[in-house]
Design a protein around this motif. Structure first.
Motif: not given
Length: 174
Positions: A119-129
């Motif tokens: 919702x904030x428009x942040x591109x999230x990568x699987x490395x965070x998970x």
């Protein structure tokens, strides 16, 4: 590694860990319990897309929240795991229904974090998970090893957590 490979590694590691923990397994304090979480953390931290370049601060906050959820989930999982000592001195563990609830809540929180980031428009990568999973496994293993060491030092007549829980007639060995 690509996002697809990271996602596959996360799914495989989580599946193996979850399935193994819901069977009775002997805890070996001599094992390198920190190795798998360490490898996952190194893989996650080497990724250049860990933080979104356009939303650096916001993505760092979402990543921090992911790691905090992972730490809390690991601690809750460790404390809801049944640990007991056999007459031969071997220490065993098995996750409980409460552990399954911890996993369900943790997955829900992680999905919520992903949704907030999207919702904030942040591109999230699987490395965070993957980093959050590493935190979960590291804390859980550390607490279980600590609990195991305290059980081994307890006098022989002391009871362990879960002693009054009915046990099945047989145990699965890993």
């Amino acid at each position: 590694m690509s996002g697809l490979v990271n996602a596959l590694v996360i799914v495989v590691v989580a599946a193996v860990v979850i399935v193994r923990q819901f069977r009775a397994s002997r805890i070996d304090t001599d094992r390198r319990w920190w190795l798998l979480p360490g490898i996952l953390a190194v893989i996650a931290l080497r990724e250049p897309d860990l933080l979104d370049a356009r939303h650096h601060t916001a993505s760092a906050l979402v990543l921090a929240a992911e790691v905090i959820v992972g730490l809390a989930m690991g601690a809750a999982w460790a404390w809801t795991t049944r640990v007991w000592v056999e007459p031969d001195g071997a220490v065993w563990s098995k996750s409980t229904k409460a552990s399954a609830a911890v996993w369900a809540v943790g997955i829900g929180l992680r999905m919520g974090l992903f949704a907030v980031g999207a919702l904030m428009g942040i591109h999230q990568h699987s490395s965070a998970l993957m980093l959050g999973l590493a935190a979960t496994l590291l804390v859980r293993s550390g607490i279980l090893i600590r609990r195991t060491q305290s059980l081994n030092q307890a006098p022989a007549h002391a009871t362990a957590y879960g002693d009054h829980v009915p046990r099945s007639a047989w145990k699965e060995r890993v």
